[in-house]
Every structure is written in C-alpha cells, then in structure tokens.
Design a protein around this motif. Structure first.
Motif, mmCIF file in Angstrom:
data_model
loop_
_atom_site.group_PDB
_atom_site.id
_atom_site.type_symbol
_atom_site.label_atom_id
_atom_site.label_comp_id
_atom_site.label_asym_id
_atom_site.label_seq_id
_atom_site.Cartn_x
_atom_site.Cartn_y
_atom_site.Cartn_z
ATOM 1 N N GLY A 1 0.812 -1.043 -0.158
ATOM 2 C CA GLY A 1 -0.091 0.127 -0.051
ATOM 3 C C GLY A 1 0.840 1.337 -0.120
ATOM 4 N N PRO A 2 0.239 2.297 0.260
ATOM 5 C CA PRO A 2 0.803 3.730 0.397
ATOM 6 C C PRO A 2 1.892 4.075 1.349
ATOM 7 C CG PRO A 2 -1.487 3.710 1.008
ATOM 8 C CD PRO A 2 -1.447 2.470 0.750
ATOM 9 N N SER A 3 1.981 2.984 2.241
ATOM 10 C CA SER A 3 2.972 3.032 3.250
ATOM 11 C C SER A 3 4.408 2.879 2.589
ATOM 12 C CB SER A 3 2.798 1.932 4.517
ATOM 13 O OG SER A 3 2.871 0.827 4.138
ATOM 14 N N VAL A 4 4.517 2.074 1.425
ATOM 15 C CA VAL A 4 5.597 1.815 0.853
ATOM 16 C C VAL A 4 6.111 2.828 -0.012
ATOM 17 C CG1 VAL A 4 6.688 0.237 -0.675
ATOM 18 C CG2 VAL A 4 5.387 -0.782 1.006
ATOM 19 N N SER A 5 7.143 3.347 -0.161
ATOM 20 C CA SER A 5 7.639 4.128 -1.240
ATOM 21 C C SER A 5 7.025 4.015 -2.658
ATOM 22 C CB SER A 5 9.319 4.385 -1.278
ATOM 23 O OG SER A 5 9.722 4.879 -2.200
ATOM 24 N N PRO A 6 6.792 4.827 -3.388
ATOM 25 C CA PRO A 6 6.336 4.733 -4.767
ATOM 26 C C PRO A 6 7.541 4.043 -5.479
ATOM 27 C CG PRO A 6 5.453 6.839 -4.100
ATOM 28 C CD PRO A 6 6.350 6.235 -2.981
ATOM 29 N N LYS A 7 8.478 4.624 -5.276
ATOM 30 C CA LYS A 7 9.810 4.135 -6.023
ATOM 31 C C LYS A 7 9.917 2.802 -5.855
ATOM 32 C CE LYS A 7 12.086 8.633 -6.840
ATOM 33 N NZ LYS A 7 11.887 8.873 -8.181
ATOM 34 N N SER A 8 10.195 2.418 -4.551
ATOM 35 C CA SER A 8 10.282 0.972 -4.263
ATOM 36 C C SER A 8 9.147 -0.001 -5.024
ATOM 37 C CB SER A 8 10.206 0.672 -2.852
ATOM 38 O OG SER A 8 11.225 1.163 -2.129
ATOM 39 N N ARG A 9 7.795 0.400 -4.921
ATOM 40 C CA ARG A 9 6.771 -0.257 -5.778
ATOM 41 C C ARG A 9 7.252 -0.457 -7.262
ATOM 42 N NH1 ARG A 9 1.939 1.521 -6.295
ATOM 43 N NH2 ARG A 9 1.128 -0.479 -6.224
ATOM 44 N N ARG A 10 7.532 0.886 -7.613
ATOM 45 C CA ARG A 10 7.991 0.860 -9.136
ATOM 46 C C ARG A 10 9.180 -0.259 -9.383
ATOM 47 N NH1 ARG A 10 7.194 6.977 -8.819
ATOM 48 N NH2 ARG A 10 5.006 7.179 -9.295
ATOM 49 N N LEU A 11 9.995 -0.147 -8.494
ATOM 50 C CA LEU A 11 11.114 -1.342 -8.524
ATOM 51 C C LEU A 11 10.735 -2.657 -8.871
ATOM 52 C CD1 LEU A 11 14.445 -1.700 -8.820
ATOM 53 C CD2 LEU A 11 14.298 -1.578 -6.588
ATOM 54 N N LEU A 12 9.708 -3.044 -7.909
ATOM 55 C CA LEU A 12 9.213 -4.403 -8.028
ATOM 56 C C LEU A 12 8.541 -4.374 -9.321
ATOM 57 C CD1 LEU A 12 7.480 -4.528 -4.538
ATOM 58 C CD2 LEU A 12 9.152 -6.095 -5.323
ATOM 59 N N LEU A 13 7.809 -3.718 -9.712
ATOM 60 C CA LEU A 13 7.279 -3.674 -10.925
ATOM 61 C C LEU A 13 8.007 -3.843 -11.977
ATOM 62 C CD1 LEU A 13 4.439 -3.502 -12.853
ATOM 63 C CD2 LEU A 13 4.757 -1.179 -12.762
ATOM 64 N N PHE A 14 9.060 -3.041 -12.235
ATOM 65 C CA PHE A 14 10.138 -3.139 -13.146
ATOM 66 C C PHE A 14 10.714 -4.566 -13.185
ATOM 67 C CE2 PHE A 14 14.627 -3.303 -14.636
ATOM 68 C CZ PHE A 14 14.734 -2.435 -15.687
ATOM 69 N N TYR A 15 11.136 -5.172 -12.143
ATOM 70 C CA TYR A 15 11.518 -6.430 -11.999
ATOM 71 C C TYR A 15 10.411 -7.511 -12.356
ATOM 72 C CZ TYR A 15 16.192 -4.798 -10.364
ATOM 73 O OH TYR A 15 17.288 -4.273 -10.421
ATOM 74 N N SER A 16 9.533 -7.401 -11.928
ATOM 75 C CA SER A 16 8.292 -8.141 -12.297
ATOM 76 C C SER A 16 8.246 -8.465 -13.864
ATOM 77 C CB SER A 16 6.900 -7.918 -11.861
ATOM 78 O OG SER A 16 6.076 -8.483 -12.480
ATOM 79 N N VAL A 17 8.177 -7.004 -14.515
ATOM 80 C CA VAL A 17 8.188 -7.102 -16.212
ATOM 81 C C VAL A 17 9.327 -7.590 -16.531
ATOM 82 C CG1 VAL A 17 8.117 -5.411 -18.081
ATOM 83 C CG2 VAL A 17 6.440 -5.344 -16.248
#
Length: 144
Positions: free
Chosen positions: A27-43
């Motif tokens: 959720g929003p408690s996690v840094s947006p950049k950290s979330r995006r990093l997960l998304l990058f590696y997922s893709v």
C-alpha cells in the motif's frame, strides 16, 4: 560483474508472478519508487520468460548466448529491447524520464532510478512509465 545465476524459464515466470503480486498488494506506506522497482523487475522477469518460451530456450545462459549471437540486448535490463523482441514496443512505448539534477533516464535504467531514489523533473513522467509497465505486466500475465 561476475557470472549471473543460471535461472530457468520457470523461475523467471515464478519471479514475475511473485514480484507483481507484491507490487499490487503493498500500500501507500511503501515508497512509490520501491513499488515501481518491484514492477520493473516483475516485467523484466516476465518478458524474459516469454522470450525464452518463444525461442525454445530454458535457461538464462541459453538466453544470453542467443542474445549475444543475434546482436540483441535482451539478456540484461533493456525492457525496450525485450518488448521489441516480442513485438509489443509500439503498443507500450516507454520514454526517457528527465532527471532533476541533469540528464535523462532511459527505460533500461528505470531500475537504477527507482532503486536509488533519484529525483526527477516531472513526477508525472514516472507515473506514466508505471502505468505503461502495469499494462505490460497484465499483458504478460495473460500469456504465461
């Protein structure tokens, strides 16, 4: 850099699913950049798994050899090259993001941008990149 771990196509597929699930559930408690990093590696993991499936390879080492023999850049972090290999680069165009201090960040370096938390000129550029990566992740999920 040392030799990479020789991951299998199935392991890339599992990593895609795990990273994307975590991206969607934090959720929003996690840094947006950290979330995006997960998304990058997922893709990245999902694209590699699909490419390996398409070219009949089962390990990272086989993918790397194919990539080098063909003069492609699909064994690193270059999402645009991987998307081009699969034929979806025009449907999901990734753009450079202007950095706050100087220069730009190409899509193959989004992971560095988000891993190190570098500032950007326009936060909306990151949001747009994230939305495109979300669409790519969904597209991958329908094919794995």
């Amino acid at each position: 850099m040392g030799k990479r771990i020789n991951v299998t196509r199935r392991e890339f597929q599992v990593s895609y699913r795990n990273h994307y699930l975590l991206y969607k559930t934090v959720g929003p408690s996690v840094s947006p950049k950290s979330r995006r990093l997960l998304l990058f590696y997922s893709v990245e993991c999902g694209l590699k798994s699909l490419i390996m499936k398409n070219i009949g390879k089962n390990t990272y080492e086989e993918l790397r050899m194919y990539s080098e023999e063909q003069g492609k850049h699909i064994h690193g972090h270059d999402l645009k090259a991987m998307m081009q290999e699969i034929g979806i680069e025009h449907k999901y165009p990734l753009k450079r993001i202007c950095l706050a201090k100087e220069g730009q960040c190409a899509p193959e370096r989004y992971n560095e941008l988000w891993r190190y938390g570098a500032g950007v000129e326009d936060a909306e550029e990151e949001v747009k990149a994230e939305k495109i990566l979300e669409k790519v992740a969904e597209w991958i999920g329908q094919r794995l």
